[in-house]
Design an enzyme around this catalytic site. Structure first.
Site, PDB file in Angstrom:
ATOM      1  N   GLN A   1     -21.288 -23.989  -8.383  1.00  0.00           N
ATOM      2  CA  GLN A   1     -22.070 -22.831  -7.946  1.00  0.00           C
ATOM      3  C   GLN A   1     -21.527 -21.537  -8.533  1.00  0.00           C
ATOM      4  OE1 GLN A   1     -23.606 -22.210  -3.699  1.00  0.00           O
ATOM      5  NE2 GLN A   1     -21.868 -20.817  -3.718  1.00  0.00           N
TER       6      GLN A   1
ATOM      7  N   HIS B   1     -17.399 -34.849  -9.935  1.00  0.00           N
ATOM      8  CA  HIS B   1     -17.591 -33.404  -9.794  1.00  0.00           C
ATOM      9  C   HIS B   1     -16.345 -32.664  -9.340  1.00  0.00           C
ATOM     10  CE1 HIS B   1     -20.001 -29.791  -9.471  1.00  0.00           C
ATOM     11  NE2 HIS B   1     -19.514 -29.585  -8.263  1.00  0.00           N
TER      12      HIS B   1
END
Length: 293
Positions: free
Chosen positions: A103, A274
């Site tokens: 993000q 991730h």
């Protein structure tokens, strides 16, 4: 009594120290912006790798909007990060490097688009959903346990939903009109929804010297994983690569220009989950280190 030999030796030592100091001071500051539910502690390994590769580098992991606070609207976060980053930029005569994870990569795009006098040399986007997110991941299930990806738009494309960061980049390929109408962050950054600042934002974004995109097929969170390279689903959920995206063709925010001038680097690595991109030494050595000089 000092002899000429003492003076020459001391002078040589000072010269050698001066060369070493000059080399150290030659490394530009590095600023790291964390992702969703992260904070500075997740980037201790990354900071160590940078220091080992380039001793003396000033590495700043911004301690802001950590953990649950990372759900705040992205424009709110952009303004907060801007206040902390700008003084560092002003003190760095030769510019800085940005490493932005997940993000955080979208937050950094907001910063770069809205700062007319930034001096970012390299913008390293580390597994970031630059073209949006659309997938039934564990994070999605955590917040929307009763929704599948096909139904999340009911929440995200509302005034309430847009107050959550994850909804600011939710991109449902089956709800194109709703996305363009409701998305007050990603649709604006990509120039998919016209706005009066679009020309200025493009100019600001193009101040960077290098854009580095890093991602891979085993990420497990960024969906589709090609979003980390500005690829995304069409209405049939078939991947449309970056070069075939409409906003790339129109060069609405400068991506095509960066590519044409040779200032876009794309890395694909398999086998990286991730949460390990920022602590994987191979990722750092192969994809990041060379841009931090």
């Amino acid at each position: 009594m000092r002899t000429s030999l003492d003076i020459n030796v001391n002078g040589l030592l000072l010269l050698l120290c001066g060369v070493n100091l000059a080399g150290t001071l030659g490394y530009k500051p590095v600023i790291i912006v964390h992702g969703l539910f992260d904070g500075p502690k997740q980037f201790l390994m990354m900071s160590r790798l940078i220091q080992e590769a380039h001793p003396g580098t000033n590495v700043s992991v911004i301690d802001l909007y950590d953990n649950m606070a990372s759900l705040k609207p992205l424009w709110v976060q952009v303004q907060g990060f801007k206040k902390l980053l700008y003084p560092i930029m002003q003190e760095a005569e030769n510019g800085i490097h940005l490493i932005c994870f997940s993000q955080g990569g979208l937050i950094c795009r907001g910063l770069l688009s809205t700062l007319p006098d930034h001096n970012v040399q390299s913008f390293i986007s580390l597994s970031s959903p630059q073209a949006g997110q659309y997938g039934d991941t564990d994070i999605l299930k955590m917040f929307f346990p009763h929704y599948l990806k096909a139904r999340v738009f009911h929440v995200c494309y509302s005034s309430v939903g847009q107050k959550w960061s994850i909804c600011n980049f939710w991109n449902d390929p089956h709800q194109r009109e709703r996305f363009l109408k409701s998305s007050n962050y990603l649709a604006l950054l990509n120039g998919e929804r016209p706005h009066r600042e679009i020309t200025e934002w493009r100019k600001n974004f193009l101040r960077i010297n290098k854009l580095v995109l890093i991602g891979g097929p085993d990420d497990g969170v960024i969906t589709p994983w090609e979003s980390s390279h500005f690829g995304f689903y069409d209405i049939n959920e078939t991947i449309v690569e970056m070069k075939n995206q409409e906003w790339y063709g129109r060069d609405s925010f400068g991506l095509k220009t960066l590519h044409a001038r040779g200032d876009l680097a794309v890395f694909v690595l398999s086998g990286v989950k991730h949460s390990y991109w920022h602590s994987n030494e191979t990722v750092f050595r192969d994809c990041i280190e060379e841009w931090l000089t």
